[in-house]
Design a protein around this motif. Structure first.
Motif, PDB file in Angstrom:
ATOM      1  N   PHE A 135      36.022 -73.713 -96.612  1.00 17.98           N
ATOM      2  CA  PHE A 135      36.099 -73.216 -97.817  1.00 17.98           C
ATOM      3  C   PHE A 135      36.095 -71.775 -97.950  1.00 17.98           C
ATOM      4  O   PHE A 135      37.108 -71.001 -98.541  1.00 17.98           O
ATOM      5  N   GLY A 136      35.022 -71.201 -97.292  1.00 18.47           N
ATOM      6  CA  GLY A 136      34.861 -69.729 -97.218  1.00 18.47           C
ATOM      7  C   GLY A 136      36.031 -69.044 -96.445  1.00 18.47           C
ATOM      8  O   GLY A 136      36.615 -67.891 -97.073  1.00 18.47           O
ATOM      9  N   THR A 137      36.469 -69.614 -95.430  1.00 20.83           N
ATOM     10  CA  THR A 137      37.789 -68.909 -94.806  1.00 20.83           C
ATOM     11  C   THR A 137      38.863 -69.080 -95.687  1.00 20.83           C
ATOM     12  O   THR A 137      39.796 -68.204 -95.831  1.00 20.83           O
TER      13      THR A 137
ATOM     14  N   PHE B 187      30.523 -65.795 -92.754  1.00 20.80           N
ATOM     15  CA  PHE B 187      30.087 -66.147 -91.413  1.00 20.80           C
ATOM     16  C   PHE B 187      28.530 -65.911 -91.491  1.00 20.80           C
ATOM     17  O   PHE B 187      27.700 -66.873 -90.871  1.00 20.80           O
ATOM     18  N   ILE B 188      28.222 -64.866 -91.847  1.00 19.46           N
ATOM     19  CA  ILE B 188      26.569 -64.851 -92.008  1.00 19.46           C
ATOM     20  C   ILE B 188      25.930 -66.024 -92.693  1.00 19.46           C
ATOM     21  O   ILE B 188      25.026 -66.599 -92.149  1.00 19.46           O
ATOM     22  N   GLY B 189      26.567 -66.179 -93.765  1.00 18.35           N
ATOM     23  CA  GLY B 189      26.164 -67.518 -94.450  1.00 18.35           C
ATOM     24  C   GLY B 189      25.671 -68.597 -93.663  1.00 18.35           C
ATOM     25  O   GLY B 189      24.977 -69.340 -93.703  1.00 18.35           O
ATOM     26  N   VAL B 190      27.079 -69.000 -93.305  1.00 15.48           N
ATOM     27  CA  VAL B 190      27.166 -70.298 -92.422  1.00 15.48           C
ATOM     28  C   VAL B 190      26.146 -70.180 -91.187  1.00 15.48           C
ATOM     29  O   VAL B 190      25.423 -71.396 -91.202  1.00 15.48           O
ATOM     30  N   VAL B 191      26.062 -68.947 -90.498  1.00 15.22           N
ATOM     31  CA  VAL B 191      25.126 -68.925 -89.437  1.00 15.22           C
ATOM     32  C   VAL B 191      23.579 -69.294 -89.965  1.00 15.22           C
ATOM     33  O   VAL B 191      22.745 -69.850 -89.376  1.00 15.22           O
TER      34      VAL B 191
ATOM     35  N   PRO C 279      35.385 -68.936 -84.302  1.00  8.91           N
ATOM     36  CA  PRO C 279      34.696 -69.539 -83.213  1.00  8.91           C
ATOM     37  C   PRO C 279      33.364 -69.594 -82.990  1.00  8.91           C
ATOM     38  O   PRO C 279      32.806 -70.498 -82.620  1.00  8.91           O
ATOM     39  N   THR C 280      32.668 -68.572 -83.166  1.00 10.54           N
ATOM     40  CA  THR C 280      31.123 -68.462 -83.234  1.00 10.54           C
ATOM     41  C   THR C 280      30.726 -69.306 -84.184  1.00 10.54           C
ATOM     42  O   THR C 280      29.574 -69.912 -83.673  1.00 10.54           O
ATOM     43  N   ALA C 281      31.195 -69.377 -85.387  1.00 10.02           N
ATOM     44  CA  ALA C 281      30.546 -70.274 -86.363  1.00 10.02           C
ATOM     45  C   ALA C 281      30.854 -71.646 -86.061  1.00 10.02           C
ATOM     46  O   ALA C 281      29.762 -72.450 -85.787  1.00 10.02           O
ATOM     47  N   THR C 282      31.931 -72.150 -85.370  1.00  4.68           N
ATOM     48  CA  THR C 282      32.272 -73.522 -84.998  1.00  4.68           C
ATOM     49  C   THR C 282      30.981 -73.763 -83.771  1.00  4.68           C
ATOM     50  O   THR C 282      30.578 -74.914 -83.675  1.00  4.68           O
TER      51      THR C 282
END
Lengths: 99, 119
Positions: free
Chosen positions: A36-38, A68-72, B79-82
């Protein structure tokens, strides 16, 4: 013309939200939110060109990074979902090296 | 509507099409790991085509640089997140569905032979 593509991206976001609601495991939900974010980034880029104001692209750029930061961060929180997975994991080997 | 604009709109619509394909894949695949595969499609080819089409529209301006930055960051972060997601899913105890697990689902839907009997 670009509005059609923006509508398609909105449809993609809708489909992904269905997966977020339906997803059995928490990792499906995280995957859906990441997608969704992407798609928000792409939608913002499209909106920048639809409205003609090209400085909206900065927001898309910032959103791509923060998403990205949020997902990680959420992943770090949900890495050991269940207790037995944690104990099984620690029993087998120590993934992060800190005992 | 110059040739450049037509090319840009064709690229953008193809990118949107790939995003739709990826989203449908995320809905239909049986387990987390195959959904990740289909989600990757939208992050790579979908984002590339849409941003490339917009870059054609932008021409040699600052917007082009921003679009290139967005594409580079998207290609590095997704890719890093995946990967982090797959690692977390494996640690969380989610195991991929194998052919014989799917035999149950496939037998339920189709009456022909199941994948396990073919192997």
């Amino acid at each position: 013309m670009l509005v059609g593509a923006a509508l398609a991206i909105l449809a993609v976001m809708g489909l992904v939200l269905i997966r977020a609601l339906k997803g059995p495991t928490v990792y499906d939900r995280i995957l859906a939110v990441n997608m969704f974010g992407t798609k928000t980034v792409l939608l913002l880029a499209l909106m920048a060109f639809i409205s003609g104001r090209h400085d909206v692209l900065d927001i898309a750029l910032a959103y791509a990074l923060i998403n990205f930061i949020g997902v990680v961060a959420v992943l770090r929180f949900f890495e050991y979902d269940s207790e037995e997975a944690l104990s099984a994991e620690i029993g087998e080997e120590d993934p992060d090296g800190n005992s | 509507m110059g040739i450049l604009e037509i090319a840009a709109y064709v690229l953008v619509f193809t990118g949107a099409f790939f995003c739709l394909v990826g989203a449908i894949g995320v809905l239909r695949f049986p387990d987390v790991y195959s959904r990740m595969h289909s989600a990757g499609i939208t992050d790579t080819i979908g984002a590339l085509l849409i941003l490339l089409g917009l870059a054609l529209l932008a021409g040699w301006t600052l917007a082009l640089a921003k679009l290139v930055f967005i594409l580079v960051f998207l290609w590095m972060t997704s890719p890093t997140a995946t990967h982090a997601l797959a690692k977390a899913a494996k640690h969380g105890g989610v195991y991929p569905k194998l052919a014989d697990d799917l035999a149950g689902d496939v037998a339920a839907t189709t009456t022909t032979e199941t994948p396990s009997s073919k192997a």
